[in-house]
Scaffold this active site. Structure first.
Site, PDB file in Angstrom:
ATOM      1  CG  HIS A   9      -1.944  -1.048   1.265  1.00 24.94           C
ATOM      2  ND1 HIS A   9      -2.835  -1.266   0.226  1.00 24.94           N
ATOM      3  CD2 HIS A   9      -2.213  -2.004   2.202  1.00 24.94           C
ATOM      4  CE1 HIS A   9      -3.608  -2.319   0.544  1.00 24.94           C
ATOM      5  NE2 HIS A   9      -3.246  -2.769   1.724  1.00 24.94           N
ATOM      6  CG  ASP A  46      -2.506  -8.512   0.806  1.00 26.13           C
ATOM      7  OD1 ASP A  46      -1.682  -8.716   1.702  1.00 26.13           O
ATOM      8  OD2 ASP A  46      -3.591  -7.902   0.988  1.00 26.13           O
ATOM      9  CG  HIS A  48      -6.233  -5.544   1.898  1.00 26.26           C
ATOM     10  ND1 HIS A  48      -5.622  -6.374   2.817  1.00 26.26           N
ATOM     11  CD2 HIS A  48      -7.367  -5.088   2.476  1.00 26.26           C
ATOM     12  CE1 HIS A  48      -6.359  -6.417   3.930  1.00 26.26           C
ATOM     13  NE2 HIS A  48      -7.437  -5.655   3.744  1.00 26.26           N
ATOM     14  CG  ASP A 133      -4.345 -10.027   3.659  1.00 27.14           C
ATOM     15  OD1 ASP A 133      -4.159 -10.551   2.542  1.00 27.14           O
ATOM     16  OD2 ASP A 133      -4.120  -8.829   3.893  1.00 27.14           O
TER      17      ASP A 133
END
Ligand code: ZN
Length: 198
Positions: A9, A46, A48, A133
């Site tokens: 991120h 991931d 996200h 995750d």
């Protein structure tokens, strides 16, 4: 690379979403600047979207960024229509997937969409933004992936690296917040790198 905190991120000038330094982006840039690679593919699994990695290479034709991620979800980016810009048009591939996504769906997307894109790009090196995750028991993510699913997708990318990038592949840890399942997921990925069954 078992790095903490994660990186995908982080933007070039700003920390974000637990991430300070975009580890995988730094690795890609260093490989290119040192002449160790001319084209790099980054696959980010991931749960996200890796908005930082996408932004850093959005207009670049020498880095292919592919992401499968939960959508709608944090950080809100990663729609299929985000495909790159300028010379980088077509070098960003986003596959938003719903909450509840399973191993079978991820494998289907990998085989039918991701692998052909990487083959066509013909990278020298493949980097995996390896976030776990998406694990079924993760307190943040809504996917239902298991160690077996991570083993399968990493194994497919290992085989892909063997055939297009002379075996050059690196996994870099991203997220993963279910401490009782993270170890099993990482072990599954390491076994896949070794060509071992689970
Ligand atoms: Zn994550």
């Amino acid at each position: 690379a078992l790095v903490r905190p994660p990186g995908h991120h982080a933007l070039s000038d700003r920390a974000m979403g637990f991430c300070f330094v975009n580890n995988v982006a730094v690795a890609a840039e260093m490989l290119l600047r040192r002449g160790l690679a001319e084209r790099i593919a980054i696959y980010d699994f991931d749960v996200h979207h890796g908005n930082g990695t996408q932004a850093i290479f959005y207009d670049r034709k020498d880095v292919l960024y592919l992401s499968t991620h939960q959508h709608p979800f944090y950080p809100g980016t990663g729609m299929a229509k985000e495909t790159g810009e300028g010379p980088g048009e077509g070098t960003t591939v986003n596959v938003p997937l719903p909450s509840g996504t399973t191993d079978a769906t991820l494998d289907e997307v990998t085989r039918s969409l991701l692998i052909p894109k990487v083959r066509a790009f013909a990278p020298d090196v493949i980097l995996l933004s390896a976030g776990f995750d998406g694990y079924v028991g993760d307190p943040l993510g809504g996917f239902e992936l298991t160690p077996s699913g991570f083993h399968a997708v990493v194994g497919r990318f290992r085989d892909l690296a063997e055939s297009v990038a002379d075996g050059r592949i690196v996994g870099v840890l991203e997220g993963g917040y279910a401490l009782d399942g993270l170890g099993a997921c990482v072990r599954a990925a390491l076994y896949a790198f070794e060509g071992r069954t689970l």
